[in-house]
Scaffold this active site. Structure first.
Site, PDB file in Angstrom:
ATOM      1  CB  CYS A   1     -16.770 -52.164 -29.545  1.00 12.42           C
ATOM      2  SG  CYS A   1     -17.229 -50.585 -29.311  1.00 12.42           S
TER       3      CYS A   1
ATOM      4  CG  ASP B   1     -20.047 -51.872 -21.732  1.00 12.76           C
ATOM      5  OD1 ASP B   1     -20.485 -50.448 -21.790  1.00 12.76           O
ATOM      6  OD2 ASP B   1     -19.855 -52.616 -22.857  1.00 12.76           O
TER       7      ASP B   1
ATOM      8  CG  HIS C   1     -17.083 -51.062 -24.014  1.00 12.64           C
ATOM      9  ND1 HIS C   1     -18.168 -51.680 -24.635  1.00 12.64           N
ATOM     10  CD2 HIS C   1     -16.416 -50.662 -24.929  1.00 12.64           C
ATOM     11  CE1 HIS C   1     -18.227 -51.302 -25.842  1.00 12.64           C
ATOM     12  NE2 HIS C   1     -17.084 -50.807 -26.192  1.00 12.64           N
TER      13      HIS C   1
END
Length: 304
Positions: free
Chosen positions: A179, A236, A270
């Site tokens: 991330c 995501d 994600h």
């Protein structure tokens, strides 16, 4: 990049704070009511998934160290390395927005178990303890947004230098991150001429620019100095596939692809690698881990 190839507007993407909350499957109000605020968001998520992995430290040396940064700051870092192997290649593990919490340390142990000297510097330490803040808006506003890109690049340089003086082979360098850390991987590959390879997990490719974070990854494609493997999830909402396609186009236009590659896992969201959270996707995570080891084996461990 022509006007027609410009990525979609940043405002069309799910903001980073919403992206993390939505992909956890947790209700933010319940999260805070259950005492997660005191424990930290990442720690609070950990019991939710029975898939959470606890990697054994057998055969490994683990320690928390202090690294002198270029500005004199003593930066804490977690290190895991094989007990018997000397001069193991160095992998810097760049944390999520939650700092160097247990899952990041576990990732270091996984790399150490594969023969690497893994080090996770706390790149937020100057600004606070990210592991202690559960409110993501507060976390981003008070800590994450305060970490300048220039400081982060310099601190990673310092981590490699320290590792090279403390048992690691800093002539062989890899970097991975998740991330927030995934974005850092791309940027560091453009920053460092000494890096051998990077693996970026769901790091933002197009982002708002600020005075402290003036770089957008897609605009750095031509500047990459080491091969990067990008690993992304098709579900995501914070990093839409259109952004991935824009990055692929930029890599191709600049002559960087191959060796740079981007893999999109169709059923992954994600945070699909984070086995401590409900967003974990076992099939995608296993495939991505195998690809990561192959990438580092080819470009880092295999280079003498």
């Amino acid at each position: 990049m022509s006007h027609d190839d410009e990525p979609q507007r940043v405002t069309d993407r799910l903001p980073e704070d919403r992206s993390w909350i939505d992909s956890t499957g947790l209700d933010r109000r319940k999260l805070l009511m259950t005492g997660a605020f005191a424990a930290g968001f990442a720690a609070a998520c950990r019991p939710v998934s029975s898939s959470a992995v606890q990697t054994s430290g057998e055969g490994l040396t683990q320690e928390t160290v202090s690294i002198p940064a270029s500005d004199g700051f003593s930066m804490p870092a977690y290190v895991a390395r094989p007990e018997k192997a000397k001069n193991a290649p160095v992998i810097v593990v760049v944390h999520e927005i939650f700092g160097v919490h247990e899952w990041i340390r576990d990732m270091c142990r996984r790399f150490a178990g594969q023969g690497y000297y893994a080090i996770a510097p706390d790149l937020f330490a100057r600004h606070g303890d990210a592991t202690k803040i559960a409110d993501i808006k507060q976390l981003i506003g008070s800590i994450v947004s305060k970490a300048p890109d220039a400081q982060v690049m310099s601190d990673i340089d310092a981590a490699y230098a320290w590792a090279g003086k403390h048992g690691g082979d800093a002539t062989r360098r890899g970097i991975t991150g998740f991330c927030w850390g995934g974005r850092v991987v791309w940027l560091y590959a453009a920053h460092s001429a000494q890096l051998d390879a990077g693996v970026a997990f769901y790091g933002r490719l197009v982002s708002d620019k600020t005075a402290l974070q003036p770089l957008s990854v897609v605009e750095q494609a031509a500047a990459l100095r080491a091969p990067v493997l990008g690993q992304y999830g098709a579900l995501d909402k914070g990093i839409p596939v259109t952004d991935v396609d824009a990055m692929r186009t930029a890599l191709k236009a600049s002559g960087k692809s191959p060796p740079d590659e981007i893999t999109v896992y169709p059923q992954a969201d994600h945070g699909f690698m984070a086995d401590y959270r409900p967003s974990y996707n076992e099939a995608a995570a296993k495939e991505a881990w195998a690809a990561t080891l192959e990438w580092f084996g080819r470009y880092v461990k295999g280079r003498k």
